[in-house]
Design an enzyme around this catalytic site. Structure first.
Site, PDB file in Angstrom:
ATOM      1  NE  ARG A  48      -4.095   1.883   2.345  1.00  0.00           N
ATOM      2  CZ  ARG A  48      -4.154   2.920   3.171  1.00  0.00           C
ATOM      3  NH1 ARG A  48      -3.200   3.101   4.072  1.00  0.00           N
ATOM      4  NH2 ARG A  48      -5.163   3.766   3.121  1.00  0.00           N
ATOM      5  CB  ILE A  74      -5.513   5.950  -0.600  1.00  0.00           C
ATOM      6  CG1 ILE A  74      -5.490   4.420  -0.726  1.00  0.00           C
ATOM      7  CG2 ILE A  74      -4.792   6.371   0.651  1.00  0.00           C
ATOM      8  CD1 ILE A  74      -4.059   3.833  -0.838  1.00  0.00           C
ATOM      9  CB  SER A  75     -10.730   3.706   0.640  1.00  0.00           C
ATOM     10  OG  SER A  75     -11.387   4.300  -0.458  1.00  0.00           O
ATOM     11  CD  GLN A  76     -10.932   3.032   8.137  1.00  0.00           C
ATOM     12  OE1 GLN A  76     -11.910   3.732   7.868  1.00  0.00           O
ATOM     13  NE2 GLN A  76     -10.821   2.330   9.239  1.00  0.00           N
TER      14      GLN A  76
END
Ligand code: SAH
Length: 225
Positions: A48, A74-76
């Site tokens: 990530r 960026i999503s959790q």
């Protein structure tokens, strides 16, 4: 097939140094209710930190959304895991459409699980960066385009699954027309501060939504960025 079998030397080196951090993130996801092994396995391997700016790389394995520029995030990780889990729960889709490529992380997670991912992003610079990441990681089964994705990608319909990673107030009915009959659509819906993650499936009569919980996503916007 992709990053996991043929990482570039650069990805391999960075991956090594952050494996412990990723393992800890996976432990946290498990402790907070993520149970789907295939999703956890992919996220354990996918770097990530390559999907955020270098200055934020040290925070990439915290369970939090992070800025990716252009006022987007960026999503959790927990949200990515939950959405992916909900998407593959009944059956593994073959063709998935994602609306809102952003960093490309969610698309990369999906690309490790399904045959082909189609993804649409309205901000050109974000899409350029995401494509660079796919290339660097050897991910070859993601097809992307720079467009307003509100109305899907009809040329490639039907999709087995559609995932929206930006929140609209409503879901445009044309998206359901692009879904296979036994398909699934997952989307955050509602205004800022009052969004719910909804999963739609066809119940034989109509597309019926169920709530998977409260979420907080950036808004679905119109036109090109
Ligand atoms: N899936 C992404 C999340 C990015 S945030 C990730 O894993 O990083 C949501 C993204 O949706 C943003 O990049 C935003 O630009 C994009 N977006 C918002 N409205 C859109 C639209 N109408 N069409 C395509 N992309 C859109």
């Amino acid at each position: 097939m992709n990053v996991f079998s043929r990482p570039t030397p650069e990805a391999r080196g960075l991956g090594m140094t952050s494996q412990r951090a990723r393992d800890r993130l996976i432990d946290r996801l498990k402790a907070t209710g993520i149970t789907e092994r295939r999703v956890l396995d992919v996220m354990r391997r996918l770097p990530r930190h390559l999907f955020v700016e270098e200055a934020l790389a040290s925070r990439a394995y915290e369970d939090t959304a992070l800025p990716i520029g252009q006022a987007q995030t960026i999503s959790q990780p927990w949200v990515v895991a939950r959405m992916t889990e909900a998407l593959i729960e009944r059956k593994l889709p073959t063709k998935v459409l994602e609306i809102g490529t952003g960093s490309g992380y969610q698309a990369a997670v999906l690309a490790a699980l399904v045959a082909t991912v189609y993804t649409v992003e309205r901000i050109e610079e974000l899409l350029r960066n995401a494509r660079r990441r796919f290339r660097k990681l050897g991910i070859e089964n993601v097809r992307s385009k720079h467009d307003d994705g509100k109305l899907g990608w009809p040329e490639h319909a039907p999709f087995d699954a559609i995932i929206m990673t930006a929140a609209g107030e409503v879901i445009d009915p044309v998206l359901f027309e692009q879904l296979a009959e036994d398909g699934v659509l997952i989307a955050p819906v509602g205004p800022a501060g009052a969004q719910r993650l909804l999963r739609y499936r066809h119940d034989g009569k109509k597309w019926a939504g169920e709530s998977l919980g409260d979420v907080s996503f950036v808004p679905l916007l119109s036109g090109l960025g």
